[in-house]
Enzyme design. Structure first.
Site, PDB file in Angstrom:
ATOM      1  CG  ASP A 133      26.519  25.161 -71.654  1.00 17.08           C
ATOM      2  OD1 ASP A 133      27.359  25.797 -72.307  1.00 17.08           O
ATOM      3  OD2 ASP A 133      26.193  25.463 -70.506  1.00 17.08           O
ATOM      4  CD  GLU A 177      28.245  20.684 -64.999  1.00 20.05           C
ATOM      5  OE1 GLU A 177      28.101  21.233 -63.878  1.00 20.05           O
ATOM      6  OE2 GLU A 177      27.327  20.519 -65.799  1.00 20.05           O
ATOM      7  CD  GLU A 201      16.889  22.221 -56.637  1.00 16.66           C
ATOM      8  OE1 GLU A 201      16.897  22.063 -57.852  1.00 16.66           O
ATOM      9  OE2 GLU A 201      15.907  22.071 -55.929  1.00 16.66           O
ATOM     10  CG  HIS A 231      23.207  24.777 -68.741  1.00 15.80           C
ATOM     11  ND1 HIS A 231      24.555  24.541 -68.774  1.00 15.80           N
ATOM     12  CD2 HIS A 231      22.752  24.174 -67.621  1.00 15.80           C
ATOM     13  CE1 HIS A 231      24.891  23.813 -67.731  1.00 15.80           C
ATOM     14  NE2 HIS A 231      23.821  23.576 -67.016  1.00 15.80           N
TER      15      HIS A 231
END
Lengths: 400, 621
Positions: free
Chosen positions: A98, A191, A200, A340
């Protein structure tokens, strides 16, 4: 980094499940030029994708959630382990590929060396260690890369293979349990974002690290995350995904449709489908916020920019690094280059026929599910009183 | 509706005040309903819950109760522990409540008083010691530790039962969260000795703090800023959701079998092959007695009914799916209502859904032996045989299918081809944003040499032609022939002719083999319109993907027979193989439904020399 992972039992099955159309990740080419744009800040971009139906992704590996980690399941067979590692590496590959995501971080670090020069950095959920490597190369005095999964061992090897062992220390363990060799760090980089920003995610782990180790006036990267909402025309896809159950090869299975509506769909939306303005729902200041701030209710008003039908509301997020010399960040919105994370589509039970200038008002409530806090409950209330259509409804969604 | 709009508008206007009125209650209730509905579909996952209901163990003694309310009443009257009052008084949310239960259990296990910390010699001493709470302030931090997120008692039903009265909880949350500076003014921090009387209106200490702060800040004219700060503090009390997630994971699994059915029904390749075989062969189905083994949602039975079957017996082992299939058959007017047929002679549907294993079907329904005309099933698993129901289908065939009756599909073939480096992620890990990460690729291969990978392979990444490994004839095969050993040879793809003149043609490297299957609805039974369901890399992908077996080391292969170095081992770069011979066995493992695969690879050079690699054993589980 690290998150989005198939659950243990399901990974075999999920790997093999048919990815719905368009779920295979297709990034455009990785050329730097495009990425440079990204860094300009003005052109926030991205989103990516992930099997939309991969509803069982769990964050497990990343940065350490207490309670259960990759390695502490004693009864794990080698096969389980394998599937885990396969899907796990696959996820890292997907995230690294990504380029909007990874190149933005790269640019943030390489183009703002003044931030990193001689600073002590903590990388929360380091995964392969890519962000730590960037920081080391940018002149950080030392980088502590914390990763609780098996990936930590890989990260150690990677750091060595690239000759940064003297600058980067990989620590395997949960942030909440680990001991850092230093009392304070100058910069925390991570990240942590998940689908719908919060699904999540490991935001709380980052906040924990911030409160424990960050010096006063220290920097959190990224430090701003905003969630947005817009409305789209999506007749074809809704037909395919939801109305599908009305007639499955000619048979009525609408009793399943209700359940299908409850699940937000993670998928890419074409910008031409956007019918209204994009409303900011919530901005989080990662350097200041409290963990509970991730539960909220936000009002919205979406004004139609043309006559059209509305089939769904779409949520997406922006992330920015405001401490950079020049504002840098990226967006996962439909108008930006795909990442993504794709977008999160909330289908409406009914179609809204909207005229230009008319508006849908309502509120969006986001909170962890009480019974299973890894899920996110979304309550959407909306009301519309237009010339051709009047509607008022509450719909419940569950990201699971 | 208008009321709603107004409320909504109001809400928007008051966004900062978090004004929440009646409409929120409605919302919450609806949500509850929604969840209940959902739970129906997921009954399987949660079936354990009911079993726990009769098993609420007291926090302090060995008494057990059927309901958590009864248990809490007992705790209140006997052990001076009033859960609900404490919860309200301290504004405990789900996580706080979760933790206090685990905290108390841990203290009681050590015979320690949970509120004052006194250590007792025995549980009996402790029970005698237990007392009313002296001061709420003193105790409220006791369980504020993540470790209490871990259930102290395994499968403690109390941990997910106390949330049943969620409405109370919501009210509480609402009272606590937003600011009603005037509302609670009279309620100071109450003396806590009256715990057992309940604390319905007692604000927590924090609320008191807020009031004070708000007052102060109003004076200072800094209200907004300070409110933010207060919100901050309040929010801190909310629990780290991720922590709890892990604590709960074992309790609330969330894998939805419904999702799998959605995937299968959305698998167009699969659906269209079956649809064609059933709907385009009307002579086969007209007035036929059909049995559908493992019907799932019942889609194949619906097709069969539509194709003119006189009776369709849809067998499904999962109780939940049997119920779903019944509902769907009813919704489509195709459900066979036995009563109606008998009594009124009215026309009804033809589908009868039977819940149970095929092997035990006779317990549930009377079916004459050898009375079924068409046996229908979608039994295939990953790599054809993983978790497959093939033996159940053969059982049904031998028991109920008429001699000469049709079985759909009637053939199943496993095919194989070799894949090149493009089928692996090795190249990616060589250089990641300028860094070397090849150790990840190495690790991947190490794992893959004994575990098959189920994933999609791109046909462009295949470096050999495909070959048939084994074919099952479902009409005639013996049930013990499901396990098999077969051999085949793979021939390297010929190189691009445009390269044929280049001085040196690079040998390809074959990194492993990919397996897939095809099932045939052949003209033996489908005389009008035979069909094939293929899961190959060359055709549109299916939910079965393909199955990848990775070699320990890549085998160099070439389609050119010249230029071999006699001294180099076959399969090395200097002496690429011109053929790869495979001997492959698939056997059902003793472990339920998993399969073992053994793979023997032999490289054959242009001059006939061979190189054998050690056998590789894979387990797909």
């Amino acid at each position: 980094m690290g998150r989005r992972k198939n659950g243990n039992h399901s990974s075999t099955a999920l790997n093999g499940l048919p990815q719905p159309q368009g779920s295979k990740i297709c990034f455009e080419d990785d050329d730097e030029a495009q990425v440079e744009e990204t860094t300009e800040g003005s052109n926030f971009d991205e989103s990516m994708c992930d099997a939309a139906d991969d509803s069982n992704r769990v964050i497990e590996d990343t940065a350490c959630e207490p309670g259960q980690s990759f390695n502490d399941k004693d009864d794990k067979t080698s096969a389980d382990y394998y599937f885990d590692s396969y899907s796990h590496f696959g996820i890292h590959e997907e995230m690294l590929k990504d380029t909007v995501r990874t190149k933005t971080y790269q640019n943030v670090i390489y183009q703002n060396k003044f931030l990193f020069k001689n600073k002590v950095v903590l990388d929360v959920g380091a995964g392969t260690g890519i962000l730590s490597l960037f920081c080391a190369k940018a002149g950080a005095a030392h980088v502590y890369a914390v990763e609780c999964s098996h990936m930590a061992d890989m990260a150690k090897e990677i750091v060595e293979a690239n000759g940064f062992s003297n600058v980067i220390t990989v620590l395997k363990g949960k942030i909440e349990e680990i001991e850092l060799p230093v009392a304070r760090v100058d910069i925390i980089i991570s990240e942590w974002m998940g689908y719908f920003l919060l699904f999540e995610n490991m935001l709380n782990t980052v906040l924990y690290a911030r409160d424990k180790w960050l010096v006063d006036n220290g920097i959190v990267l990224p430090d701003k995350a905003s969630l947005y909402l817009t409305a789209i025309e999506d007749a074809d896809y809704k037909e395919d995904k939801i109305e599908f159950w009305n007639s499955v090869y000619g048979f009525d299975m609408s009793c399943i449709k209700k359940q299908a509506l409850v699940e937000p769909l993670v998928d890419t939306v074409d910008q031409n489908q956007i019918v209204t303005n994009c409303q900011l729902l919530k901005t989080m200041d990662i350097s200041k916020m409290a963990p509970g701030d991730a539960s909220f209710t936000a009002p919205f008003k979406l004004v139609a920019e043309r006559d059209d039908y509305i089939h769904a509301l779409v949520a997406y997020f922006d992330v920015s690094f405001t401490k950079c010399h020049k504002l840098t960040g990226f967006s996962t919105g439909p108008r930006s280059r795909a990442t993504h994370w794709k977008q999160t589509v909330l289908y409406l039970e009914d179609v809204i026929t909207i005229c230009e200038g008319e508006s849908i008002t309502g509120s969006l409530n986001v909170a962890p599910n009480k019974k299973n806090p890894r899920d996110i409950d979304i309550i959407l209330k909306y009301s519309f009183n237009g010339r051709r259509c009047t509607i008022s409804k509450t719909q419940h969604y569950k990201m699971r | 509706m208008d009321q709603f709009s107004k409320d909504l508008d109001k809400e928007i206007c008051n966004e900062e005040k978090f004004e929440r009125g009646e409409e929120d209650d409605d919302g919450d209730e609806e949500q509850e309903e929604g969840q209940d509905d959902w739970d129906d579909w997921n009954a399987d996952e949660e079936e354990g819950e009911e079993a726990f209901d009769s098993n609420f163990l007291c926090l302090f003694c060995n008494s057990k109760y059927n309901h958590c309310d009864t248990l809490f009443n007992h705790c209140n009257s006997v052990h001076y522990f009033d859960f609900h009052s404490i919860r309200r008084a301290l504004g405990l949310d789900f996580y706080g409540s979760f933790k206090i239960i685990n905290y108390i259990r841990s203290q009681v296990a050590d015979n320690r008083c949970w509120s004052c910390g006194l250590s007792c010699k025995s549980n009996q001493d402790l029970q005698n010691h237990l007392h009313k709470i002296l001061n709420l302030d003193d105790i409220k931090a006791l369980w504020d530790d993540d470790k209490y997120l871990k259930p102290f008692r395994q499968d403690d039903p109390l941990l997910y039962s106390f949330i049943e009265d969620e409405e109370d909880d919501d009210e509480m949350t609402r009272e606590n969260l937003p600011f009603h500076p005037n509302q609670n003014k009279e309620n100071g921090v109450e003396d806590c000795s009256s715990t057992s009387h309940g604390y319905l209106n007692a604000p927590s200490n924090l609320e008191g703090e807020i009031e004070n702060t708000v007052k102060t800040t109003e004076t200072l004219g800094l209200k907004d800023e300070m409110q933010e700060d207060i919100q901050f503090k309040l929010a801190r009390r909310n629990f780290d959701r991720k922590d709890i997630k892990n604590a709960n994971e074992s309790y609330f699994g969330s894998y939805s079998s419904f999702g799998i059915h959605k995937e299968m029904l959305s698998d167009k390749v699969r659906m269209e092959a079956y649809m064609e075989a059933i709907l385009q062969n009307p002579s086969l189905f007209h007035n036929a007695a059909v049995m559908d083994v493992g019907c799932g949602t019942g889609i194949l039975s619906l097709f069969a009914a539509k194709a003119g079957a006189s009776r369709v017996i849809a067998v499904e082992a999962s109780e939940k799916m049997a119920a779903v299939a019944t509902q769907i058959a009813k919704d489509n007017g195709l459900w066979w209502n036995r009563k109606q047929t008998r009594d009124c002679d009215m026309s009804s549907g033809t589908i009868e859904v039977v819940h149970g294993m095929v092997e035990e079907l006779n317990k549930n329904i009377e079916i004459a032996p050898h009375s079924v005309d068409v046996l229908l099933s979608e039994w295939m698993g990953y790599c054809l045989l993983y978790e497959s129901m093939l033996s159940s289908v053969l059982f049904a065939r031998d028991r109920w299918l008429k001699p000469g009756g049709a079985i759909l599909p009637d053939t199943a073939t496993i095919l194989v081809a070799g894949f090149g480096v493009g089928g692996t992620s090795l190249p990616f890990w060589e250089n990641v944003y300028g860094f070397r990460m090849s150790c990840v690729g190495k690790e991947l291969v190490e794992d893959a040499v004994n575990t098959p990978i189920v994933d999609i392979v791109d046909a462009n990444d295949l470096v050999t032609s495909p070959a048939i490994l084994h074919t099952f004839d479902l009409a005639t095969m013996h049930p013990d022939e499901v396990d098999f050993t077969a051999s085949t040879e793979l021939e390297p793809n010929s190189h691009d002719p445009s390269n044929s003149n280049s001085v040196e043609v690079e040998a390809s490297r074959c990194h492993g083999v990919v397996l897939w299957f095809e099932t045939g609805f052949t003209s033996r039974f489908c005389k009008e319109a035979p069909a094939v369901l293929s899961t190959s890399p060359y055709t549109p992908k299916t939910h079965w993907s393909q199955t990848i077996l990775t070699f320990r080391e890549p085998v160099a292969i070439t389609s050119r027979k010249s230029r071999t170095n006699i001294s180099a081992p076959v399969g090395s770069h200097a002496c690429p193989a011109v053929k790869v011979h495979l001997r492959l066995s698939i056997a059902r493992a003793p472990e339920h439904r998993s399969i073992d695969i053994s793979l023997e690879t032999t490289g054959i050079a242009g001059d006939g020399r061979k190189h054998h690699w050690p056998v590789q054993l894979f387990t797909l589980r």
